[in-house]
Motif scaffolding. Structure first.
Motif, PDB file in Angstrom:
ATOM      1  N   LYS A   7     -13.634  10.845   3.887  1.00 47.07           N
ATOM      2  CA  LYS A   7     -13.330  10.851   5.307  1.00 47.07           C
ATOM      3  C   LYS A   7     -12.315   9.771   5.609  1.00 47.07           C
ATOM      4  N   PRO A   8     -11.354   9.983   6.468  1.00 48.57           N
ATOM      5  CA  PRO A   8     -11.037  11.268   7.093  1.00 48.57           C
ATOM      6  C   PRO A   8     -10.282  12.171   6.132  1.00 48.57           C
ATOM      7  N   SER A   9     -10.201  13.436   6.436  1.00 55.24           N
ATOM      8  CA  SER A   9      -9.419  14.330   5.586  1.00 55.24           C
ATOM      9  C   SER A   9      -7.925  14.145   5.861  1.00 55.24           C
ATOM     10  N   ARG A  10      -7.624  13.782   7.081  1.00 52.41           N
ATOM     11  CA  ARG A  10      -6.238  13.460   7.422  1.00 52.41           C
ATOM     12  C   ARG A  10      -6.202  12.582   8.646  1.00 52.41           C
ATOM     13  N   ASP A  11      -5.133  11.800   8.758  1.00 53.03           N
ATOM     14  CA  ASP A  11      -4.979  10.950   9.936  1.00 53.03           C
ATOM     15  C   ASP A  11      -3.509  10.614  10.121  1.00 53.03           C
ATOM     16  N   ILE A  12      -3.169  10.367  11.343  1.00 55.80           N
ATOM     17  CA  ILE A  12      -1.823   9.915  11.697  1.00 55.80           C
ATOM     18  C   ILE A  12      -1.967   8.540  12.320  1.00 55.80           C
ATOM     19  N   CYS A  13      -1.265   7.571  11.775  1.00 56.00           N
ATOM     20  CA  CYS A  13      -1.426   6.195  12.222  1.00 56.00           C
ATOM     21  C   CYS A  13      -0.077   5.584  12.585  1.00 56.00           C
ATOM     22  N   GLN A  14      -0.133   4.570  13.417  1.00 57.92           N
ATOM     23  CA  GLN A  14       1.064   3.833  13.790  1.00 57.92           C
ATOM     24  C   GLN A  14       1.316   2.717  12.777  1.00 57.92           C
ATOM     25  N   ARG A  15       2.562   2.426  12.565  1.00 59.57           N
ATOM     26  CA  ARG A  15       2.884   1.342  11.645  1.00 59.57           C
ATOM     27  C   ARG A  15       2.279   0.034  12.137  1.00 59.57           C
ATOM     28  N   GLY A  16       1.865  -0.792  11.195  1.00 61.73           N
ATOM     29  CA  GLY A  16       1.257  -2.066  11.505  1.00 61.73           C
ATOM     30  C   GLY A  16      -0.257  -2.008  11.626  1.00 61.73           C
ATOM     31  N   THR A  17      -0.804  -0.830  11.769  1.00 64.29           N
ATOM     32  CA  THR A  17      -2.261  -0.696  11.857  1.00 64.29           C
ATOM     33  C   THR A  17      -2.842  -0.515  10.460  1.00 64.29           C
ATOM     34  N   SER A  18      -4.155  -0.303  10.393  1.00 70.18           N
ATOM     35  CA  SER A  18      -4.839  -0.106   9.114  1.00 70.18           C
ATOM     36  C   SER A  18      -5.675   1.158   9.170  1.00 70.18           C
ATOM     37  N   LEU A  19      -5.934   1.737   8.029  1.00 72.47           N
ATOM     38  CA  LEU A  19      -6.797   2.905   7.928  1.00 72.47           C
ATOM     39  C   LEU A  19      -7.806   2.674   6.822  1.00 72.47           C
ATOM     40  N   THR A  20      -9.059   2.956   7.106  1.00 73.94           N
ATOM     41  CA  THR A  20     -10.104   2.861   6.097  1.00 73.94           C
ATOM     42  C   THR A  20     -10.583   4.246   5.723  1.00 73.94           C
ATOM     43  N   ILE A  21     -10.575   4.524   4.446  1.00 71.43           N
ATOM     44  CA  ILE A  21     -10.996   5.816   3.908  1.00 71.43           C
ATOM     45  C   ILE A  21     -12.348   5.627   3.226  1.00 71.43           C
ATOM     46  N   LEU A 104     -12.796  13.592 -14.951  1.00 73.72           N
ATOM     47  CA  LEU A 104     -12.916  13.073 -13.595  1.00 73.72           C
ATOM     48  C   LEU A 104     -13.233  14.173 -12.593  1.00 73.72           C
ATOM     49  N   PHE A 105     -14.015  13.803 -11.581  1.00 72.04           N
ATOM     50  CA  PHE A 105     -14.212  14.636 -10.409  1.00 72.04           C
ATOM     51  C   PHE A 105     -13.463  13.972  -9.262  1.00 72.04           C
ATOM     52  N   PHE A 106     -12.854  14.810  -8.423  1.00 69.03           N
ATOM     53  CA  PHE A 106     -12.047  14.284  -7.323  1.00 69.03           C
ATOM     54  C   PHE A 106     -12.578  14.747  -5.983  1.00 69.03           C
ATOM     55  N   GLY A 107     -12.428  13.873  -4.992  1.00 68.95           N
ATOM     56  CA  GLY A 107     -12.592  14.300  -3.619  1.00 68.95           C
ATOM     57  C   GLY A 107     -11.391  15.132  -3.201  1.00 68.95           C
ATOM     58  N   GLU A 108     -11.467  15.683  -1.979  1.00 71.16           N
ATOM     59  CA  GLU A 108     -10.394  16.550  -1.512  1.00 71.16           C
ATOM     60  C   GLU A 108      -9.199  15.771  -0.994  1.00 71.16           C
ATOM     61  N   GLY A 109      -9.348  14.476  -0.907  1.00 69.52           N
ATOM     62  CA  GLY A 109      -8.211  13.659  -0.523  1.00 69.52           C
ATOM     63  C   GLY A 109      -8.158  13.380   0.968  1.00 69.52           C
ATOM     64  N   SER A 110      -7.469  12.299   1.269  1.00 70.54           N
ATOM     65  CA  SER A 110      -7.237  11.900   2.665  1.00 70.54           C
ATOM     66  C   SER A 110      -5.732  11.803   2.847  1.00 70.54           C
ATOM     67  N   ARG A 111      -5.210  12.659   3.702  1.00 71.45           N
ATOM     68  CA  ARG A 111      -3.753  12.695   3.915  1.00 71.45           C
ATOM     69  C   ARG A 111      -3.397  11.766   5.052  1.00 71.45           C
ATOM     70  N   LEU A 112      -2.620  10.764   4.742  1.00 74.76           N
ATOM     71  CA  LEU A 112      -2.211   9.765   5.728  1.00 74.76           C
ATOM     72  C   LEU A 112      -0.745   9.925   6.059  1.00 74.76           C
ATOM     73  N   THR A 113      -0.459  10.001   7.346  1.00 76.62           N
ATOM     74  CA  THR A 113       0.918   9.991   7.828  1.00 76.62           C
ATOM     75  C   THR A 113       1.105   8.772   8.713  1.00 76.62           C
ATOM     76  N   VAL A 114       2.113   7.977   8.414  1.00 75.44           N
ATOM     77  CA  VAL A 114       2.380   6.771   9.196  1.00 75.44           C
ATOM     78  C   VAL A 114       3.679   6.965   9.967  1.00 75.44           C
ATOM     79  N   LEU A 115       3.584   6.790  11.270  1.00 77.40           N
ATOM     80  CA  LEU A 115       4.762   6.986  12.134  1.00 77.40           C
ATOM     81  C   LEU A 115       5.473   5.667  12.408  1.00 77.40           C
TER      82      LEU A 115
END
Lengths: 115, 112
Positions: A7-21, A104-115
């Protein structure tokens, strides 16, 4: 097999912020691995997370930018700090199959887009 | 340096024809070799592995791979391709105790 939820599967974030997966595994595992995959490209190992100790980072990745927590044998988080557009990627959590097979087993991934 | 290479970015095959996706490696000692597949918007799935024994290993979905020590290769093969095989394929090798490194990936496209 292991079931891995990210989690999250995807997120869009602003530059300078942080994202926790977050990465949750349905069984106890010794090591968890965090990879980065830029769209359509290969996977690059960021770090290996062991429960009860600091993560081991690969060349080019540092704890200040990618802090990792591993509070127990089924859960880990990866934070991507001080985001820039270059951090736009898919972040994948993975675990090794029991028996030291290297598989290895993989999660489905978290797609991050930074604007 | 230990590495794995996939020389082809893309492989195009007609449905029903045999397919080959190439992989070469450079590691010290005996290699642990893997193939993974990634379907669109999905995580990676394990296909097959070579650790020791028979040079021809069989895996999921009818895929097989041939380990060739003299050529340091581990090519992925399938006798008859399906449209549903279209995906991104990664060759990987284990280095050290637990670290897996991946090749650059080959996009396989099967045309009907």
């Amino acid at each position: 097999s292991a079931v891995i939820s990210q989690k999250p599967s995807r997120d869009i974030c602003q530059r300078g912020t942080s994202l926790t997966i977050q990465c949750q595994v349905d069984s106890q595992v010794t090591m968890m691995f965090w990879y980065r995959q830029q769209p359509g490209q290969s996977l690059t190992l960021i770090a290996t997370a062991n429960q009860g100790s600091e993560a081991t980072y690969e060349s080019g990745f540092v704890i200040d930018k990618f802090p990792i927590s591993r509070p127990n044998l089924t859960f880990s988080t990866l934070t991507v700090s001080n985001l820039s557009p270059e951090d736009s990627s898919i972040y994948l959590c993975s675990v090794e199959k029991t028996g030291n097979t290297g598989e290895l087993f993989f999660g489905e991934g978290s797609r991050l887009t930074v604007l | 340096a230990q590495s794995v290479a996939q020389p082809e970015d893309q492989v195009n095959v007609a449905e029903g024809n045999p397919l080959t996706v190439k992989c070469t490696y450079s590691v010290s000692g005996n290699p642990y070799l893997f193939w993974y597949v990634q379907y669109p918007n999905r995580g990676l799935q394990f296909l097959l592995k070579y650790i020791t024994g028979d040079n021809l290993v069989k895996g999921s979905y009818g895929f097989e791979a041939e380990f060739n020590k003299s050529q340091t290769s581990f090519h992925l093969k399938k006798p008859s391709a399906l449209v549903s095989d279209s995906a991104l394929y990664f060759c990987a090798v284990r280095v050290g105790a637990s670290k897996i490194i991946f090749g650059s990936g080959t996009r396989l496209s099967i045309r009907p």
